[in-house]
Design a protein around this motif. Structure first.
Motif, short mmCIF file in Angstrom:
data_model
loop_
_atom_site.label_atom_id
_atom_site.label_comp_id
_atom_site.label_asym_id
_atom_site.label_seq_id
_atom_site.Cartn_x
_atom_site.Cartn_y
_atom_site.Cartn_z
N ILE A 226 39.94 37.95 25.59
CA ILE A 226 39.54 38.16 26.98
C ILE A 226 40.06 39.52 27.42
CG2 ILE A 226 39.52 35.70 27.53
CD1 ILE A 226 42.24 36.16 28.97
N GLU A 227 39.59 39.96 28.58
CA GLU A 227 40.04 41.23 29.12
C GLU A 227 40.80 40.99 30.42
OE1 GLU A 227 36.31 43.32 29.36
OE2 GLU A 227 36.61 44.18 27.36
N VAL A 228 41.99 41.59 30.52
CA VAL A 228 42.83 41.48 31.71
C VAL A 228 42.86 42.86 32.37
CG1 VAL A 228 45.13 40.97 32.60
CG2 VAL A 228 44.21 39.64 30.67
N ASN B 15 38.08 38.19 37.77
CA ASN B 15 38.08 39.60 38.14
C ASN B 15 37.07 39.85 39.25
OD1 ASN B 15 38.37 42.52 37.86
ND2 ASN B 15 36.35 42.42 36.97
N LYS B 16 37.46 40.62 40.24
CA LYS B 16 36.54 40.96 41.33
C LYS B 16 36.33 42.47 41.42
CE LYS B 16 37.70 36.89 44.05
NZ LYS B 16 36.92 36.02 43.28
N ILE B 17 36.84 43.23 40.47
CA ILE B 17 36.73 44.68 40.47
C ILE B 17 35.48 45.10 39.69
CG2 ILE B 17 37.87 46.84 39.79
CD1 ILE B 17 39.40 45.24 41.91
N ARG C 52 36.43 38.51 31.84
CA ARG C 52 37.31 39.53 32.43
C ARG C 52 38.08 38.93 33.59
NH1 ARG C 52 34.61 45.24 33.13
NH2 ARG C 52 34.90 45.21 30.88
N TYR C 53 39.41 39.10 33.57
CA TYR C 53 40.28 38.48 34.55
C TYR C 53 41.27 39.49 35.12
CZ TYR C 53 38.48 34.20 32.50
OH TYR C 53 37.66 33.22 32.07
#
Length: 135
Positions: free
Chosen positions: A78-80, A113-115, A126-127
């Motif tokens: 996953i992507e942080v 994620n909200k960006i 994405r988180y």
């Protein structure tokens, strides 16, 4: 006398500066409740990108998952997203905030994620960390 006065002024000034960078502490229970996904994993890659408005830089940290404690991770990697980073000759350092290094292993408390990043569509896996540096 001058040394004492200088010492006192420096202490008052330093205390004022450090007070500007405080964070609100969240209990572990509150952070768990705020999290949609809690996983253990290892940071395996990093890259930084501008946001859609091109006024802030974020870093995408790829995390290889070992174990899931809450929620279902959509993939093995996953992507942080973390605040700050470097794109070409532009660098933004954000503090206090979550900072991850390649090879670091940890338990991550994450939310959706909200960006929106420049040139990137919203990715399902994405988180962002919950409660910034406390995640």
């Amino acid at each position: 006398m001058k040394k004492t006065l200088l010492f006192l002024l420096l202490n008052v000034f330093a205390t004022y500066l450090f007070a500007q960078c405080s964070i609100e502490p969240f209990s572990l229970q509150k952070r768990v409740d705020m999290s949609q996904l809690i996983v253990e994993g290892k940071v395996i890659n990093k890259k930084s990108l501008w946001n859609k408005e091109q006024n802030f830089i974020y870093t995408i940290n790829s995390v290889e998952l070992y174990k899931s404690f809450k929620g279902n991770a959509p993939a093995k990697v996953i992507e942080v997203i973390t605040e700050g980073g470097q794109v070409d000759l532009s660098r933004i350092a954000a503090s206090p905030t979550l900072e991850l290094g390649i090879g670091e292993v940890g338990v991550f408390l994450l939310a959706e994620n909200k960006i929106e990043l420049l040139g990137e569509s919203q990715v399902v896996n994405r988180y962002m960390g919950v409660a910034s540096v406390q995640s």
